[in-house]
Design an enzyme around this catalytic site. Structure first.
Site, PDB file in Angstrom:
ATOM      1  N   CYS A 168       0.833  -1.193   0.000  1.00  0.00           N
ATOM      2  CA  CYS A 168       0.000   0.000   0.000  1.00  0.00           C
ATOM      3  C   CYS A 168       0.873   1.250   0.000  1.00  0.00           C
ATOM      4  O   CYS A 168       2.100   1.176  -0.010  1.00  0.00           O
ATOM      5  CB  CYS A 168      -0.903   0.015   1.235  1.00  0.00           C
ATOM      6  SG  CYS A 168      -1.892  -1.491   1.441  1.00  0.00           S
ATOM      7  N   ARG A 213      -4.755   1.479  -0.798  1.00  0.00           N
ATOM      8  CA  ARG A 213      -4.612   0.045  -0.558  1.00  0.00           C
ATOM      9  C   ARG A 213      -4.453  -0.775  -1.832  1.00  0.00           C
ATOM     10  O   ARG A 213      -5.195  -0.588  -2.802  1.00  0.00           O
ATOM     11  CB  ARG A 213      -5.826  -0.477   0.211  1.00  0.00           C
ATOM     12  CG  ARG A 213      -5.663  -1.946   0.636  1.00  0.00           C
ATOM     13  CD  ARG A 213      -6.867  -2.459   1.377  1.00  0.00           C
ATOM     14  NE  ARG A 213      -6.608  -3.825   1.852  1.00  0.00           N
ATOM     15  CZ  ARG A 213      -7.536  -4.767   1.949  1.00  0.00           C
ATOM     16  NH1 ARG A 213      -8.782  -4.503   1.627  1.00  0.00           N
ATOM     17  NH2 ARG A 213      -7.216  -5.977   2.369  1.00  0.00           N
ATOM     18  N   LEU A 214      -3.470  -1.679  -1.787  1.00  0.00           N
ATOM     19  CA  LEU A 214      -3.365  -2.782  -2.735  1.00  0.00           C
ATOM     20  C   LEU A 214      -3.769  -4.019  -1.945  1.00  0.00           C
ATOM     21  O   LEU A 214      -3.030  -4.478  -1.071  1.00  0.00           O
ATOM     22  CB  LEU A 214      -1.946  -2.920  -3.275  1.00  0.00           C
ATOM     23  CG  LEU A 214      -1.679  -4.140  -4.172  1.00  0.00           C
ATOM     24  CD1 LEU A 214      -2.501  -4.046  -5.447  1.00  0.00           C
ATOM     25  CD2 LEU A 214      -0.203  -4.245  -4.509  1.00  0.00           C
ATOM     26  N   ALA A 215      -4.936  -4.550  -2.214  1.00  0.00           N
ATOM     27  CA  ALA A 215      -5.481  -5.648  -1.424  1.00  0.00           C
ATOM     28  C   ALA A 215      -4.787  -6.956  -1.778  1.00  0.00           C
ATOM     29  O   ALA A 215      -4.806  -7.380  -2.936  1.00  0.00           O
ATOM     30  CB  ALA A 215      -6.993  -5.766  -1.655  1.00  0.00           C
ATOM     31  N   VAL A 216      -4.172  -7.588  -0.770  1.00  0.00           N
ATOM     32  CA  VAL A 216      -3.445  -8.852  -0.958  1.00  0.00           C
ATOM     33  C   VAL A 216      -3.948  -9.929  -0.005  1.00  0.00           C
ATOM     34  O   VAL A 216      -4.111 -11.084  -0.389  1.00  0.00           O
ATOM     35  CB  VAL A 216      -1.924  -8.631  -0.768  1.00  0.00           C
ATOM     36  CG1 VAL A 216      -1.168  -9.951  -0.789  1.00  0.00           C
ATOM     37  CG2 VAL A 216      -1.386  -7.704  -1.856  1.00  0.00           C
ATOM     38  N   GLU A 225       3.734  -6.369   4.565  1.00  0.00           N
ATOM     39  CA  GLU A 225       3.260  -7.693   4.964  1.00  0.00           C
ATOM     40  C   GLU A 225       4.045  -8.140   6.198  1.00  0.00           C
ATOM     41  O   GLU A 225       5.273  -8.031   6.220  1.00  0.00           O
ATOM     42  CB  GLU A 225       3.494  -8.727   3.849  1.00  0.00           C
ATOM     43  CG  GLU A 225       2.926  -8.352   2.485  1.00  0.00           C
ATOM     44  CD  GLU A 225       1.412  -8.416   2.418  1.00  0.00           C
ATOM     45  OE1 GLU A 225       0.795  -8.957   3.358  1.00  0.00           O
ATOM     46  OE2 GLU A 225       0.851  -7.905   1.430  1.00  0.00           O
TER      47      GLU A 225
END
Length: 620
Positions: free
Chosen positions: A2, A52-55, A82
């Site tokens: 993110c 946000r980059l949703a992972v 992460e």
């Protein structure tokens, strides 16, 4: 992965429409890092922004994330990265009575701080950069991972601080101007990374393994992790086994994702080991095959010309490994037109915020590779950092470079030749008076000796072993960050999360303290890594000599650079013109110069774009 940003101001109310609009502008600059969602949170003296980059936990991991009790906010978090051991931490926290409403690692970080305070940083395993605001004490805590995989910048103000994942977030605040002094310019042109320096005047990068606490009384930086010298008691067989055990665990942890995942495969030992371990891990979990991607240039494999830096082309080795592990493999083939495309070159410069010198077409090709991968995957595992950890570069094994009174990669000349031939080096086209003010030799000398004072020493260690500990430390603190920054910016410019298993701090600590003789026990580079993963690799790949990230060998690329330089000089308003050395530029424009000024020309073109787009003020 993110993008985060925020603003702490103890003398102002940040809930006003003006403050909200400013935070929105700062947050929008991070949209590339987080294309899936955005959010802001405002309190009287704190404003947090998030893209946000949703992972993991696609629905539940929205941010900024809060912990509330009896209707009052206890903590607010904006988080990027992460935490790979979040499941173990969650179990520990649940045993202490904590309850969770999501399955995200973000919420684990919040509760870990509530349970263990600032000491919770010592329990995290991962890549991360985040900001925690505690309304109870009105204090902000900034945290960056141990190796500096994820970036975090801050700009102290008279009554607080501004922060962001990238400089552009801070530069979006109306109180901040893009000013660069002689030291900042030297840092940009140097092929080394000084921890804490951001390039822009008044701005800093939080050092890897550090926190920064912001209170009404000011800002305090604290180290929570650093490399330490410890005696290595394992024999070679045990060491190889331990390296493999660590790699198996690390890659297994980093395969966790709720989105498509792949590997970056060059056919070198590092990326091949990661791809093979990923294939093994996915197969054992009942998934697979692993997806893998390589970059190549049109016609390069067929017309490859070996040189000292790159003795072999990547293509045949990448294909051999892909076939061996039965990966779902794709080659991303680029041409000179794409490398010279103005939009592509501008995009990577905007991603980096600074015209860093030395990587040249490698920056553009990396951006285009990631852009193509992002169409099919959201997370990629990379072999980055293995050379720094295990001693893979040729200058680790060159006595002259090892004993040189400077950074060994500078002694090897790689800064001027990484992206192609060079006669006068990367600064050859810059005005001699400008270079005298910047004093690159003095800057490099000062930074080198500063770094040596930090090296942890082991009692009784001397000779080559002591020197190789210094060499390893320099690479792990002053060189690998160049590559991590480059990979982070190029990948996040297109919303791709790149994970780097070789940066796991457990592996770094263990191998850092392994004697140099053991690291080279088979008479070659990266002996431990080769021995630990040989059973997974074809012999041709396991025995391949190190070859760095590829650079185009198409002679038309140098011609296109020369044409672009000519166009720049024809523009009387080009801001870089006063910074150039006219006689040398004239020499570079002569077709007979060939590729001699390739790297220097790339530096000039990038400087001009940066000065134009950012409106940078040079205070020299």
């Amino acid at each position: 992965m993110c993008g985060i940003t925020g603003w702490i101001s103890y003398d102002n109310d940040l809930t006003t429409p003006h403050a909200s609009a400013t935070l929105d502008a700062m947050t929008r600059t991070m949209a590339c890092r987080g294309p899936d969602a955005g959010g802001v949170w405002l309190d009287t003296h704190a404003a947090l922004g998030h893209r946000r980059l949703a992972v993991i936990d696609i629905e539940g991991g929205k941010q900024p994330m809060l912990v509330a009790h009896d209707g009052r906010t206890r903590l607010a978090l904006t988080y990027s990265g992460e935490v790979y051991n979040y499941r173990e931490l969650r179990a520990q926290l649940e045993s202490h009575g904590h309850t969770f409403r999501t399955s995200s690692d973000t919420e684990v970080v919040l509760h870990a701080y509530l349970e263990w305070g600032e000491a919770f940083t010592e329990r995290l395993n991962g890549m991360y950069a985040f900001a925690l605001w505690d309304p109870r004490t009105e204090e902000l805590l900034l945290v960056r991972d141990r190796m500096g995989i994820k970036p975090l910048y801050y700009h102290p103000t008279p009554d607080g601080v501004l922060f962001g994942s990238e400089p552009k977030a801070i530069l979006a605040h109306p109180a901040v101007r893009p000013v660069v002094d002689a030291e900042g310019l030297a840092e940009m042109l140097a092929f080394t990374k000084t921890p804490g320096h951001a390039g822009y005047h008044g701005m800093y990068e939080l050092r890897p393994g550090h926190t920064a606490r912001v209170r009404r009384g000011g800002l305090t930086v604290r180290r929570y992790w650093g490399l330490e010298a410890r005696e290595h008691t394992d024999d070679t067989t045990t060491t190889v086994r331990r390296v493999r055990e660590l790699l198996d665990d690390i890659v297994t942890r980093q395969l966790i994702a709720d989105v498509p995942l792949c590997t970056l495969l060059s056919g070198g030992l590092d990326s091949s080991a990661i791809t093979a371990l990923a294939a093994k891990g996915l197969a054992e979990a009942g998934h697979g095959p692993v997806r893998s991607f390589s970059v190549d240039f049109a016609g390069q494999t067929e017309n490859f010309k070996a040189d000292l830096l790159r003795p072999t082309p990547d293509g045949p080795y990448a294909h051999a490994l892909a076939e061996h592990v039965r990966s779902d493999h794709s080659d991303i083939v680029l041409d000179t037109a794409a490398l010279m495309n103005r939009a592509n070159r501008d995009a990577i410069l905007r991603a980096r915020d600074l015209p860093t010198a030395g990587f040249g077409d490698g920056d553009v090709s990396l951006y285009l590779l990631f852009k193509a991968i992002r169409e099919q995957s959201t997370v990629a595992l990379s072999g980055e950092s293995a050379d720094e950890v295990f001693g893979g570069y040729r200058w680790f094994h060159d006595p002259e470079c090892v004993q040189a009174d400077t950074f060994p990669w500078l002694a090897a000349g790689v800064a001027d030749t990484f992206s192609g031939p060079a006669s006068g080096g990367r600064t050859a086209l810059l005005d001699k008076g400008l270079l005298a003010k910047v004093d690159m030799p003095g800057h490099e000398r000062q930074r080198y000796h500063e770094a040596l004072t930090e090296v942890p020493r082991l009692a009784g260690e001397s000779g080559l072993q002591a020197r190789m500990r210094e060499i390893s430390y320099l690479h792990l603190t002053r060189f690998v960050q160049l590559l991590l920054d480059r990979k982070d910016r190029a990948s996040m410019a297109v919303g791709l999360e790149v994970r780097v298993p070789f940066c796991d701090h457990r592996l770094v600590e263990y191998v850092f303290n392994t004697p140099w003789a053991m690291k080279t026990f088979d008479g070659r580079e990266k002996s431990l890594l080769r021995a630990a993963t040989r059973d997974l690799l074809p012999d041709a790949v396991a025995d391949r000599v190190k070859s760095p990230y590829p650079s185009t060998q198409d002679p038309r690329y140098a011609d296109a650079l020369r044409a672009a330089l000519g166009e720049l000089l024809a523009d009387k308003e080009a801001p870089v013109r006063p910074l150039l050395d006219a006689p040398t530029v004239a020499e570079a424009l002569d077709e007979r110069a060939g590729e001699s000024f390739r790297t220097a020309t790339e530096v000039v073109l990038n400087l001009n774009t940066w000065l134009t787009e950012y409106g940078t003020e040079l205070r020299l």
